[in-house]
Design an enzyme around this catalytic site. Structure first.
Site, PDB file in Angstrom:
ATOM      1  N   ASP A  11       0.822  -1.227   0.000  1.00 29.31           N
ATOM      2  CA  ASP A  11       0.000   0.000   0.000  1.00 29.31           C
ATOM      3  C   ASP A  11       0.849   1.267   0.000  1.00 29.31           C
ATOM      4  OD1 ASP A  11      -2.160  -1.644   0.157  1.00 29.31           O
ATOM      5  OD2 ASP A  11      -2.420  -1.436   2.316  1.00 29.31           O
TER       6      ASP A  11
HETATM    7  P1  NAP Z   1       0.917  -4.005   3.124  1.00 32.36           P
HETATM    8  O1  NAP Z   1       0.274  -3.043   2.192  1.00 32.36           O
HETATM    9  O2  NAP Z   1       0.076  -4.577   4.191  1.00 32.36           O
HETATM   10  O3  NAP Z   1       1.535  -5.170   2.217  1.00 32.36           O
HETATM   11  C1  NAP Z   1       2.339  -6.127   2.750  1.00 32.36           C
HETATM   12  C2  NAP Z   1       2.731  -7.077   1.645  1.00 32.36           C
HETATM   13  O4  NAP Z   1       3.711  -7.957   2.200  1.00 32.36           O
HETATM   14  C3  NAP Z   1       1.606  -7.933   1.148  1.00 32.36           C
HETATM   15  O5  NAP Z   1       1.119  -7.483  -0.081  1.00 32.36           O
HETATM   16  C4  NAP Z   1       2.208  -9.339   1.077  1.00 32.36           C
HETATM   17  O6  NAP Z   1       2.116  -9.849  -0.254  1.00 32.36           O
HETATM   18  C5  NAP Z   1       3.665  -9.142   1.429  1.00 32.36           C
HETATM   19  N1  NAP Z   1       4.195 -10.222   2.252  1.00 32.36           N
HETATM   20  C6  NAP Z   1       3.636 -10.842   3.315  1.00 32.36           C
HETATM   21  N2  NAP Z   1       4.426 -11.821   3.766  1.00 32.36           N
HETATM   22  C7  NAP Z   1       5.525 -11.814   2.984  1.00 32.36           C
HETATM   23  C8  NAP Z   1       6.697 -12.606   2.948  1.00 32.36           C
HETATM   24  N3  NAP Z   1       6.913 -13.600   3.812  1.00 32.36           N
HETATM   25  N4  NAP Z   1       7.637 -12.319   2.008  1.00 32.36           N
HETATM   26  C9  NAP Z   1       7.419 -11.322   1.100  1.00 32.36           C
HETATM   27  N5  NAP Z   1       6.321 -10.559   1.095  1.00 32.36           N
HETATM   28  C10 NAP Z   1       5.385 -10.797   2.021  1.00 32.36           C
HETATM   29  O7  NAP Z   1       2.182  -3.383   3.828  1.00 32.36           O
HETATM   30  P2  NAP Z   1       2.784  -1.911   3.806  1.00 32.36           P
HETATM   31  O8  NAP Z   1       3.088  -1.492   2.407  1.00 32.36           O
HETATM   32  O9  NAP Z   1       3.863  -1.913   4.822  1.00 32.36           O
HETATM   33  O10 NAP Z   1       1.597  -0.996   4.274  1.00 32.36           O
HETATM   34  C11 NAP Z   1       1.136  -0.970   5.610  1.00 32.36           C
HETATM   35  C12 NAP Z   1      -0.362  -0.912   5.618  1.00 32.36           C
HETATM   36  O11 NAP Z   1      -0.799  -1.101   6.980  1.00 32.36           O
HETATM   37  C13 NAP Z   1      -0.888   0.431   5.146  1.00 32.36           C
HETATM   38  O12 NAP Z   1      -2.080   0.267   4.416  1.00 32.36           O
HETATM   39  C14 NAP Z   1      -1.186   1.158   6.463  1.00 32.36           C
HETATM   40  O13 NAP Z   1      -2.198   2.131   6.336  1.00 32.36           O
HETATM   41  C15 NAP Z   1      -1.633  -0.018   7.331  1.00 32.36           C
HETATM   42  N6  NAP Z   1      -1.505   0.282   8.776  1.00 32.36           N
HETATM   43  C16 NAP Z   1      -0.281   0.600   9.275  1.00 32.36           C
HETATM   44  C17 NAP Z   1      -0.173   0.952  10.612  1.00 32.36           C
HETATM   45  C18 NAP Z   1       1.156   1.382  11.186  1.00 32.36           C
HETATM   46  O14 NAP Z   1       1.175   1.969  12.265  1.00 32.36           O
HETATM   47  N7  NAP Z   1       2.266   1.081  10.532  1.00 32.36           N
HETATM   48  C19 NAP Z   1      -1.273   0.908  11.437  1.00 32.36           C
HETATM   49  C20 NAP Z   1      -2.499   0.524  10.889  1.00 32.36           C
HETATM   50  C21 NAP Z   1      -2.599   0.205   9.550  1.00 32.36           C
HETATM   51  P3  NAP Z   1       2.140 -11.437  -0.535  1.00 32.36           P
HETATM   52  O15 NAP Z   1       1.076 -12.029   0.303  1.00 32.36           O
HETATM   53  O16 NAP Z   1       1.903 -11.535  -2.008  1.00 32.36           O
HETATM   54  O17 NAP Z   1       3.508 -11.909  -0.158  1.00 32.36           O
END
Ligand code: NAP
Length: 455
Positions: A383
């Protein structure tokens, strides 16, 4: 006099410690200073004396310390949010119990300010406790993570809040009214549950930060019950910092707090069922292809995301970064404020892998550099690198600031499949002509890349 001096020293240490925690290089020292402050505060409280025997006090310290040390050493990094949730809940519950005990012990002798503080402590403390337990259960998958919604939910919450105000007023006027007081405790507990169940598991970190703020408010009001200045100040610090953090997280996701609390985000299971808006051919590359691109790059930016935490790839990632640096490339790490699942998630993991602080850059400092960058490695991020946030007004994340990785010459994306991330939406980055998808577990892929770069 000495007790007041100790409390003052503790307070100064808390404030300085908290300030230092806002910067990665000083965070560890800040944590240590705050711990010393807490030690002084405990010492001062013990010197004040009270009704407990030393055996009871030492037993309490030993039990608490053992639970704290064991759980902190055993917890997985990915389970940290639920651990924090539990700690907040325990803080809220403790404030509630202290306030109940004070009302029981001193009852009508309490001055008006302390009586009002008792009502606030039990209500906010109970709400924090039960809300945090629900947040823990959702994240630990002991209950469904999806939002639980029913008709009239918000009106019931409003009625409960009004009921709590009436009950609190009643007990303030008549401190011997134990029936209404018990009811006030129950209303707080029920409201905590009802406020958190409509929130999706993935929004839980924001709620946990908010509950952290509530636990601070409960602590501060308990300070008024006990006439303890240190507790009032530290409770206020926790309350204020919790709400600031909540605000930062909401801004990072481009969502309002109202939307997080009442939006029912994720009510329809989104993972895997996202509307396919990103069309185009995916170019899949091998690990060798990725290594070749990296070996020819002068500037490389690494973007970690939640997938890095899942696969615990930070050490292998640092090795890749170090090998590229020693080969003459400029290597930087770009951290999005909401990458991962809790604030500072990526910073903590990169620090654990000994990535140099100078290489780590925040979104606003690095975003202009992507257009001048030869290669970007996206490690389990989705994301936070989705260009749809800039270009697609119908996207749920439209308006969220993202890392402009799409502007780099080549983008290497490491993930296991085309599955969406937290927001459950497609990512057009994956079909851009300058993107190379390398499928597989991030740690395994990076470990093989290390071998490739060494050969
Ligand atoms: P993300 O959008 O959740 O994407 C994570 C990606 O990691 C997934 O698409 C997944 O794809 C991949 N993944 C999972 N396991 C894996 C593995 N073993 N090896 C390789 N890839 C793997 O993560 P992000 O880009 O860090 O974004 C964070 C999201 O969380 C945002 O939407 C944010 O708003 C939300 N959020 C964050 C917080 C905070 O405080 N940080 C709090 C609340 C919400 P595959 O399954 O295809 O591998």
């Amino acid at each position: 006099m000495i007790i007041e001096v100790l409390y003052l020293a503790a307070t100064v240490l808390f404030i300085v410690g908290l300030k230092m925690m806002s910067g990665v290089p000083t965070a560890k020292t800040g944590n240590l200073l705050s711990a010393v402050g807490m030690g002084l505060a405990i010492l001062a409280t013990l010197m004040r004396g009270g009704e407990f025997t030393w055996t009871q006090i030492i037993a309490g310290i030993v039990v608490g310390s053992v639970i704290g040390v064991v759980s902190a050493t055993k917890v997985q990094m990915t389970a940290m949010p639920q651990m924090v949730a539990l700690f907040n809940g325990v803080g809220g519950g403790a404030s509630q119990l202290v306030a109940i005990a004070e009302l029981y012990r001193s009852g009508s002798e309490l001055p008006l300010i302390a009586l009002i503080a008792v009502q606030l402590s039990v209500f906010v403390g109970a709400l924090t406790f039960s809300g945090s337990v629900v947040a823990f259960a959702k994240l630990q998958e002991l209950m469904p993570g999806r939002p639980i919604l029913f008709t009239g939910q918000h009106w019931i919450n409003v009625l409960l809040l009004l009921g709590a105000i009436l009950l609190g007023g009643w007990v303030t006027v008549d401190p011997g009214a134990w029936g209404p007081f018990i009811l006030l405790n129950l209303v707080g507990l029920v409201l905590g549950i009802l406020v958190v169940i409509p929130i999706g598991g993935a929004d839980m970190p924001v709620v946990i930060s908010l509950l952290n703020s509530y636990s601070g408010v409960a602590g501060a009001t308990t300070g008024f019950v006990l006439f303890n200045n240190a507790l009032i100040i530290t409770g206020s610090l926790v309350g204020a910092s919790g709400i600031i953090l909540t605000n930062i997280m909401c801004k990072g996701m481009n969502r309002s707090l109202t939307n997080v609390l009442f939006g029912g985000f994720g009510a329809v299971s989104t993972a895997g069922s996202a509307t396919i808006s990103a069309t185009g051919a995916v170019s899949e590359g091998t690990i060798d292809d990725a290594v070749t691109v990296l070996q020819n790059a002068q500037q490389v930016i690494i973007v970690p995301g939640y997938g890095m935490a899942v696969s615990q790839a930070q050490h292998a990632l640092r090795e890749v970064g170090d090998l590229l640096s020693s080969d003459g490339a400029t290597v930087k790490y770009a951290i999005h404020p909401v990458a991962g699942r809790m604030p500072g998630h990526m910073n903590v993991l990169l620090a654990e892998a000994n990535v140099s602080y100078d290489q780590i850059c925040d979104l606003e400092d690095i975003n202009d550099e992507f257009s001048k960058t030869d290669a970007v490695i996206v490690v389990g991020a989705n994301d936070v690198v989705n260009p749809g946030a800039k270009t697609n007004p119908s996207s749920p994340i439209y308006g969220m600031p993202i890392l402009n990785v799409d502007e780099a010459r080549t983008v290497i994306v490491l993930k296991r499949s085309m599955s969406p991330g937290f927001a459950g939406i497609d990512n057009e980055l994956f079909v851009l002509p300058n993107t190379m998808m390398v499928f597989g577990d991030a740690k395994q892929t990076l470990t093989k890349m290390v071998q490739g770069l060494k050969n």
